[in-house]
Design a protein around this motif. Structure first.
Motif, PDB file in Angstrom:
ATOM      1  N   SER A 121      34.238  42.896  38.843  1.00  0.00           N
ATOM      2  CA  SER A 121      35.673  43.161  38.943  1.00  0.00           C
ATOM      3  C   SER A 121      35.956  44.289  39.943  1.00  0.00           C
ATOM      4  CB  SER A 121      36.273  43.471  37.567  1.00  0.00           C
ATOM      5  OG  SER A 121      35.877  44.737  37.120  1.00  0.00           O
ATOM      6  N   ALA A 122      35.108  45.324  39.956  1.00  0.00           N
ATOM      7  CA  ALA A 122      35.332  46.431  40.896  1.00  0.00           C
ATOM      8  C   ALA A 122      35.215  45.949  42.341  1.00  0.00           C
ATOM      9  CB  ALA A 122      34.330  47.551  40.627  1.00  0.00           C
ATOM     10  N   PHE A 123      34.172  45.158  42.633  1.00  0.00           N
ATOM     11  CA  PHE A 123      33.978  44.709  44.005  1.00  0.00           C
ATOM     12  C   PHE A 123      34.985  43.645  44.431  1.00  0.00           C
ATOM     13  CE2 PHE A 123      29.641  46.654  44.046  1.00  0.00           C
ATOM     14  CZ  PHE A 123      29.890  47.450  45.158  1.00  0.00           C
ATOM     15  N   ALA A 124      35.353  42.746  43.515  1.00  0.00           N
ATOM     16  CA  ALA A 124      36.380  41.756  43.859  1.00  0.00           C
ATOM     17  C   ALA A 124      37.664  42.483  44.259  1.00  0.00           C
ATOM     18  CB  ALA A 124      36.626  40.816  42.677  1.00  0.00           C
ATOM     19  N   TYR A 175      32.080  32.614  36.868  1.00  0.00           N
ATOM     20  CA  TYR A 175      31.634  33.842  37.510  1.00  0.00           C
ATOM     21  C   TYR A 175      32.421  34.007  38.823  1.00  0.00           C
ATOM     22  CZ  TYR A 175      28.548  37.623  38.868  1.00  0.00           C
ATOM     23  OH  TYR A 175      28.061  38.852  39.239  1.00  0.00           O
ATOM     24  N   ALA A 176      32.137  33.126  39.788  1.00  0.00           N
ATOM     25  CA  ALA A 176      32.922  33.147  41.024  1.00  0.00           C
ATOM     26  C   ALA A 176      34.410  32.936  40.722  1.00  0.00           C
ATOM     27  CB  ALA A 176      32.418  32.081  41.993  1.00  0.00           C
ATOM     28  N   THR A 177      34.675  32.069  39.736  1.00  0.00           N
ATOM     29  CA  THR A 177      36.064  31.782  39.388  1.00  0.00           C
ATOM     30  C   THR A 177      36.840  33.044  39.040  1.00  0.00           C
ATOM     31  OG1 THR A 177      35.174  29.818  38.361  1.00  0.00           O
ATOM     32  CG2 THR A 177      37.509  30.272  37.991  1.00  0.00           C
ATOM     33  N   CYS A 178      36.186  33.966  38.318  1.00  0.00           N
ATOM     34  CA  CYS A 178      36.871  35.195  37.920  1.00  0.00           C
ATOM     35  C   CYS A 178      37.304  35.978  39.162  1.00  0.00           C
ATOM     36  CB  CYS A 178      35.954  36.072  37.067  1.00  0.00           C
ATOM     37  SG  CYS A 178      35.376  35.232  35.580  1.00  0.00           S
ATOM     38  N   ALA A 179      36.419  36.026  40.167  1.00  0.00           N
ATOM     39  CA  ALA A 179      36.758  36.740  41.391  1.00  0.00           C
ATOM     40  C   ALA A 179      37.851  36.017  42.162  1.00  0.00           C
ATOM     41  CB  ALA A 179      35.512  36.917  42.255  1.00  0.00           C
ATOM     42  N   VAL A 180      37.796  34.668  42.159  1.00  0.00           N
ATOM     43  CA  VAL A 180      38.838  33.882  42.823  1.00  0.00           C
ATOM     44  C   VAL A 180      40.196  34.199  42.184  1.00  0.00           C
ATOM     45  CG1 VAL A 180      39.746  31.538  43.132  1.00  0.00           C
ATOM     46  CG2 VAL A 180      37.310  32.005  43.552  1.00  0.00           C
ATOM     47  N   VAL A 181      40.232  34.173  40.851  1.00  0.00           N
ATOM     48  CA  VAL A 181      41.479  34.477  40.144  1.00  0.00           C
ATOM     49  C   VAL A 181      41.942  35.898  40.478  1.00  0.00           C
ATOM     50  CG1 VAL A 181      42.493  34.870  37.859  1.00  0.00           C
ATOM     51  CG2 VAL A 181      41.065  32.851  38.267  1.00  0.00           C
ATOM     52  N   GLY A 182      40.990  36.839  40.521  1.00  0.00           N
ATOM     53  CA  GLY A 182      41.342  38.212  40.876  1.00  0.00           C
ATOM     54  C   GLY A 182      41.995  38.297  42.253  1.00  0.00           C
ATOM     55  N   VAL A 233      39.991  40.228  36.384  1.00  0.00           N
ATOM     56  CA  VAL A 233      38.618  39.762  36.603  1.00  0.00           C
ATOM     57  C   VAL A 233      37.737  40.134  35.418  1.00  0.00           C
ATOM     58  CG1 VAL A 233      36.568  39.916  38.072  1.00  0.00           C
ATOM     59  CG2 VAL A 233      38.855  39.984  39.102  1.00  0.00           C
ATOM     60  N   PHE A 234      37.844  41.383  34.984  1.00  0.00           N
ATOM     61  CA  PHE A 234      36.995  41.883  33.905  1.00  0.00           C
ATOM     62  C   PHE A 234      37.276  41.141  32.597  1.00  0.00           C
ATOM     63  CE2 PHE A 234      35.888  45.215  30.694  1.00  0.00           C
ATOM     64  CZ  PHE A 234      34.531  45.300  30.993  1.00  0.00           C
ATOM     65  N   GLY A 235      38.562  40.995  32.273  1.00  0.00           N
ATOM     66  CA  GLY A 235      38.941  40.318  31.036  1.00  0.00           C
ATOM     67  C   GLY A 235      38.482  38.867  31.033  1.00  0.00           C
TER      68      GLY A 235
END
Lengths: 194, 194, 194
Positions: B94-97, B145-152, B177-179
């Protein structure tokens, strides 16, 4: 310095390709990528168009190294553990670590930047050839490989900061990396597994 | 945000190295590359010299993370599936996204550019450590995993476009992303195989 | 030319993902990375922010290619050796080798720079998908794959140097790469192992 490194890594890369039973062109691709990998990464990291693409020298030297590698492979047979390959690899490591440190100082990077760029440039070629051949990267399992480049970067930075000129700093750095690497191979230095 | 991500990924990377029985320096190299991988890729993609090379902070923090990782590894033993590692990984992701999305908006990229940069920056470190350890990349086999960053990335772009300031957008993006990642682990979300 | 290559490689990449039993998002990530890999590498090497990040076109086309790939995978089943995939791959190779040569000439690279950029851009996507799927890179074991892109780069450079305009040079280059690759598949061309 760059030419020496290109030649050494092209020889090492193409010999690894021969050992892996690749075809002629596979060997060439592997040799060229091993030779150019570290330098291209170095140039990209300081945000310049890679020297390998702007001039014809680098690719020519890499191709020459592949021819030399093929000739040696024909003479010696399976050679990956031969001392000639280990010495060539140490030459490539020290030459590229030094060019990495030089470029980093020219680009005005921080002390850590100098060390990181020396390391990445030195180990880049071997890492690429390991990933392509699907081997466990040498840099992860061999303690005194990346370490030699790290030490070289520190030495170069200290020498430059002490006011030595670039040529002297480069020679000291190259000698340090090469000597350390050979000593590590000769005396089989290891660190404990964590 | 960058510091938190570096620390989290350095811990995760070095613990993965411990599990793979690497030597001390192999663990350090893996930890540092896992920590720096995403950010260096991010900076290269927007054509700037990586922050990790220009300052001493990033490498220092990554090395600190490696020390923390080694200490934790000593206490807990094999920990790759431990929830502490999964949470650290989610923190890093989440931090890097979020830093990826921030840099992309600063560089004036398109909406898709923001999403791609958030994703690449978030998953880059883990991908590099998987390739080096010769594992099937987590990002290819784990749906959320990637999806969370995409959403972010999407959330950040929507927030910025809606006129929120960068700090608020970043907080919302990191939280999303974290949630999402923790929920995916907790409830074992999956998509059907094609 | 770029759009054709993106579409072809996204289809090929997503079909490889389907064959590897990846989940829906793994297939999408693999398809997009296969499609964008060569072009992003090309843009980084000449030191510009990747087109794929500055516009929305590239990512959209890659996602469209993934959808097409999924539809084809559903109809045909295991298709990695199907001639449709081989032809798509040849289309992607020739389209990207040509864009690589074009960008290299625009950036004022040397003759070798043109050949290297054509090659890297052409084979980059397939190489990335092989590394991610942990296969022996096709480019190392198949003689007439990288070679086709090398020949294309040489043809483009000769055509440009002979004074032909960029559009004509590009067409000749694309035709040469595509024809050579199809002939290599059809007649099973091989070079001797060293």
């Amino acid at each position: 310095m760059n030419v020496v490194g290109l030649l050494a890594f092209a020889v090492v890369g193409s010999l690894r390709g021969v050992d892996a039973d690749l075809d002629l062109l596979g060997v060439s691709v592997l040799g060229v990528m091993t030779a150019l990998g570290g330098g291209v990464t170095r140039d990209l990291l300081v945000n310049s168009v890679p020297v390998a693409l702007r001039t014809t020298t680098d690719v020519s030297v890499a191709l020459l190294g592949v021819v030399v590698g093929l000739a040696i492979g024909r003479v010696l047979g399976d050679v990956t553990d031969h001392s000639f390959v280990q010495v060539s690899d140490a030459v490539g490591l020290s030459a590229f670590a030094t060019t990495g440190a030089l470029v980093a100082v020219d680009a005005g990077l921080s002390a850590f930047g100098v060390v990181v760029l020396a390391t990445v440039t030195g180990v880049g070629g071997g890492l690429i050839s390991d990933v392509l051949l699907r081997k466990v990267p040498f840099v992860l399992v061999e303690d005194f490989y990346a370490t030699c480049a790290v030490v070289g970067g520190v030495v170069f930075w200290l020498a430059t900061t002490a006011g030595l000129d670039a040529g002297v700093s480069a020679s000291v750095c190259a000698a340090a990396v090469f000597g350390l690497r050979l000593a590590a191979i000769r005396y089989d230095w290891e660190l404990p597994t964590v």
